[in-house]
Enzyme design. Structure first.
Site, short mmCIF file in Angstrom:
data_model
loop_
_atom_site.label_atom_id
_atom_site.label_comp_id
_atom_site.label_asym_id
_atom_site.label_seq_id
_atom_site.Cartn_x
_atom_site.Cartn_y
_atom_site.Cartn_z
N HIS A 74 52.42 49.08 -11.77
CA HIS A 74 50.53 49.95 -11.19
C HIS A 74 49.94 49.47 -10.94
CE1 HIS A 74 50.01 48.68 -15.58
NE2 HIS A 74 49.27 48.32 -15.14
N ALA A 75 48.77 49.39 -9.73
CA ALA A 75 47.71 48.96 -9.70
C ALA A 75 45.83 49.73 -9.00
CB ALA A 75 47.98 47.91 -8.61
#
Lengths: 158, 95
Positions: A74-75
């Site tokens: 994720h980011a």
């Protein structure tokens, strides 16, 4: 402190074209690119390189392999303009270097705009909470099509 | 011996990313059963990364820690150190 994700959010977060039931690449970084490309094809990503850089940067801090066969790369990145979720399932398992040593077989990707505030954590924690349940993981493993995956997530998260 | 403590989270990332991995590693490195959660909510197994991630604990939130076992005090000291150290000052030995 997290808010629940509503049913409508699931359809918006993860339409059917963000879901792949084909075997992804066996290597972690290639698998991350595979998931990212689902979001690129779904027209969610304005800058693929920027998104990939943010994902790998996060991965270099510590793995997103959270154990129990789950990986959640994720980011937070302005390469996307709205929160987006993708899913792929692996029969073979992808080595995410998780602490419990279990290869990841259910892999999700979360991308959220920089300005998203706590939305990022809300999605990550809601998803993790859902995936701790054996029956939710079983349903995702057994799902025969994309809409079954969406149903499982809708019931587990919303 | 069961001991408990409530700690306010200092790292900007909250209980995620590097602080979370240091946290789970520390639990696994000690001889104690540790559970963690929001002060007024259910507790989860602190030795599991997915369980810790599920808490959604951010910077400034309080987290309640309960430890039971020979290392109970030691593990809470170490967890408190991890949770009250800004990320850039946190030294981790997990590689």
């Amino acid at each position: 402190m997290t808010d629940a994700i509503s049913e409508d959010d699931i359809d918006e977060l993860i339409p059917a074209n963000h879901i792949s039931l084909s075997e992804p690449p066996a290597e972690k970084e290639a698998c991350i690119e595979y998931l990212l490309d689902l979001l690129v094809k779904g027209d969610r990503v304005e800058d693929r390189e920027k998104a990939l850089e943010a994902l790998l940067e996060r991965e270099s801090e510590t793995t997103t392999g959270v154990g129990m066969g789950i990986g959640i790369p994720h980011a937070k990145t302005d390469a996307v303009s709205r929160p987006s979720l993708a899913f792929v399932r692996s029969e073979e398992g992808v080595d995410f270097g998780s602490m419990d040593g279990e290869p990841a077989t259910l892999i999700f990707m979360i991308l959220v705009p920089e300005a998203g505030g706590e939305e990022h954590l809300n999605i990550l924690s809601s998803l993790s909470r859902a995936l701790m349940h054996d029956d939710v993981r079983d349903r995702l493993h057994q799902a025969e099509d994309e809409s079954t995956v969406q149903d499982a997530l809708r019931e587990a998260i919303a | 011996m069961t001991v408990e403590r409530t700690v306010t989270i200092v790292p900007e990332a909250g209980l995620h990313a590097r602080p979370a991995s240091a946290f789970v590693q520390a639990v696994n490195d000690h001889d104690a059963e540790v559970s963690a959660g929001h002060p007024d909510g259910d507790l989860v197994q602190a030795a599991s990364m997915i369980a810790v991630t599920s808490l959604g604990v951010g910077q400034g939130d309080d987290i309640k820690l309960v430890a039971d076992g020979p290392d109970a005090e030691a593990v809470l000291d170490e967890l408190e150190r991890i949770l009250t150290t800004p990320e850039e000052e946190l030294d981790t030995d997990d590689g």
